[in-house]
Enzyme design. Structure first.
Site, short mmCIF file in Angstrom:
data_model
loop_
_atom_site.label_atom_id
_atom_site.label_comp_id
_atom_site.label_asym_id
_atom_site.label_seq_id
_atom_site.Cartn_x
_atom_site.Cartn_y
_atom_site.Cartn_z
N CYS A 3 -2.05 -2.71 7.51
CA CYS A 3 -1.90 -3.64 6.39
C CYS A 3 -0.57 -4.37 6.38
O CYS A 3 -0.49 -5.52 5.95
CB CYS A 3 -2.17 -2.92 5.08
SG CYS A 3 -3.94 -2.49 4.97
N HIS B 244 -10.66 0.75 -2.63
CA HIS B 244 -12.02 0.76 -2.09
C HIS B 244 -13.04 1.36 -3.04
O HIS B 244 -12.74 2.32 -3.77
CB HIS B 244 -12.05 1.61 -0.81
CG HIS B 244 -11.21 1.09 0.31
ND1 HIS B 244 -11.19 -0.23 0.69
CD2 HIS B 244 -10.36 1.73 1.16
CE1 HIS B 244 -10.38 -0.37 1.72
NE2 HIS B 244 -9.84 0.79 2.03
N ASP C 241 -4.74 -0.72 -1.49
CA ASP C 241 -6.07 -0.56 -0.94
C ASP C 241 -6.90 -0.01 -2.11
O ASP C 241 -6.49 0.98 -2.75
CB ASP C 241 -5.97 0.48 0.18
CG ASP C 241 -6.74 0.12 1.43
OD1 ASP C 241 -7.05 -1.07 1.63
OD2 ASP C 241 -7.03 1.04 2.20
N ALA D 181 0.39 0.44 6.21
CA ALA D 181 0.96 1.03 7.38
C ALA D 181 1.35 -0.09 8.35
O ALA D 181 0.69 -1.12 8.38
CB ALA D 181 -0.06 1.95 8.06
N ASP E 247 0.79 -1.24 0.00
CA ASP E 247 0.00 0.00 0.00
C ASP E 247 0.82 1.29 0.00
O ASP E 247 0.53 2.23 0.77
CB ASP E 247 -0.97 0.01 1.20
CG ASP E 247 -1.94 -1.15 1.16
OD1 ASP E 247 -1.83 -2.01 0.28
OD2 ASP E 247 -2.83 -1.21 2.04
N SER F 233 -15.39 0.68 5.62
CA SER F 233 -14.38 1.19 6.55
C SER F 233 -14.40 2.71 6.65
O SER F 233 -13.67 3.29 7.45
CB SER F 233 -12.97 0.73 6.11
OG SER F 233 -12.51 1.49 5.00
N HIS G 6 -10.62 6.98 1.73
CA HIS G 6 -9.24 6.92 1.25
C HIS G 6 -9.13 5.82 0.20
O HIS G 6 -9.93 4.89 0.18
CB HIS G 6 -8.28 6.61 2.41
CG HIS G 6 -8.53 5.26 3.04
ND1 HIS G 6 -9.53 5.07 3.98
CD2 HIS G 6 -7.97 4.05 2.83
CE1 HIS G 6 -9.55 3.80 4.34
NE2 HIS G 6 -8.62 3.14 3.65
N GLU H 113 -13.99 -5.43 4.74
CA GLU H 113 -12.70 -4.79 5.00
C GLU H 113 -11.63 -5.86 4.90
O GLU H 113 -11.85 -7.02 5.28
CB GLU H 113 -12.68 -4.13 6.40
CG GLU H 113 -11.35 -3.53 6.83
CD GLU H 113 -10.83 -2.40 5.93
OE1 GLU H 113 -10.79 -2.58 4.70
OE2 GLU H 113 -10.43 -1.36 6.48
N LYS I 135 -7.01 -4.94 -2.91
CA LYS I 135 -7.76 -5.53 -1.79
C LYS I 135 -8.82 -4.58 -1.26
O LYS I 135 -8.77 -3.38 -1.53
CB LYS I 135 -6.80 -5.94 -0.66
CG LYS I 135 -6.04 -4.79 -0.08
CD LYS I 135 -5.07 -5.28 0.96
CE LYS I 135 -4.11 -4.19 1.35
NZ LYS I 135 -4.77 -2.97 1.84
C1 VGL Z 1 -4.73 0.73 5.78
C2 VGL Z 1 -6.15 1.81 7.22
C3 VGL Z 1 -7.19 1.66 6.35
C4 VGL Z 1 -3.34 0.25 5.47
C5 VGL Z 1 -5.77 0.56 4.89
O1 VGL Z 1 -3.01 0.11 4.27
O2 VGL Z 1 -2.57 0.00 6.42
N1 VGL Z 1 -4.93 1.35 6.95
N2 VGL Z 1 -6.99 1.03 5.18
ZN ZN Z 2 -8.41 1.10 3.60
#
Ligand code: VGL
Ligand code: ZN
Length: 193
Positions: A140, A59, A57, A136, A15, A65, A76, A108, A101
């Site tokens: 993830c 979405h 990510d 992060a 990500d 989420s 996001h 989620e 994903k």
């Molecule tokens: C993530 C929060 C929401 C990540 C993804 O990629 O770590 N964190 N969606």
């Molecule tokens: Zn996300």
């Protein structure tokens, strides 16, 4: 320590997307600092013939989420928006396998292994070592690493200088490191060769 990558290695870039970098919708402090480090790993993977996977990510605009749907996060990484694009300085080769994903509105998924495709591709390629970096640490990266260590034939390394945490609560990043280590991931500082 330095390590050489081989055909048995794979790199998983988690990500590394604009929304997780400074200025993004869900910016991680210093998120973009992972990019130059990961570029060195990408170069080493290219030299050794290691596979490169980049998760994202991805979405829908009404993802579960998001706060408006009762979730934890501001909107996001809405698919096909600039925020969902990989960081422009990340030097992804053309043969990178992109793993999307959390594409379904009501599901989620923090882990890059969620769909099962990544695990299949790693097995099919006979990969024995997986090197993981990106964003992060406490979401993830952690979820992906915990799934990776559950694959018996895989030695899982976290690239500790190429991850950054959201730290919704102070200490979340540290706790994630501990959880990954305790699950069997290797968190030794190492440079690619
Ligand atoms: C993530 C929060 C929401 C990540 C993804 O990629 O770590 N964190 N969606
Ligand atoms: Zn996300």
């Amino acid at each position: 320590m330095a390590t050489e990558l081989t055909l048995r290695d794979a790199l998983l870039l988690v990500d590394v997307q604009n929304d997780f970098c400074p200025g993004g919708a869900l910016a991680v402090t210093d998120g973009d600092a992972v990019v130059p480090v990961l570029n060195d790993w990408i170069a080493a993977a290219g030299q050794g013939g290691a596979l490169i996977f980049a998760s994202r990510d991805w979405h829908p605009a009404d993802h579960v989420s998001f706060a408006e749907q009762g979730g934890l996060w501001p909107p996001h990484c809405v698919h096909d928006t600039p925020g969902a694009a990989f960081h422009p300085d990340l030097e992804l080769p053309d043969d990178t396998s992109v793993v999307s994903k959390a594409e379904q509105p009501d599901h989620e998924a923090y882990s890059a292994f969620d769909s099962g495709e990544l695990g299949k591709m790693l097995r099919a390629a006979g990969i024995r070592r997986l090197w993981v970096g990106g964003l992060a640490t406490d979401y993830c990266v952690k979820a992906s690493v915990l799934d990776a260590v559950a694959i018996p034939e895989l030695e899982v390394h976290v690239i500790t200088d190429a991850i950054r945490a959201v730290d919704v609560a102070p200490g979340d990043g540290e706790a994630a490191l501990k959880a990954m280590r305790e699950a069997g991931a290797i968190l030794e500082p190492v440079a690619p060769e």
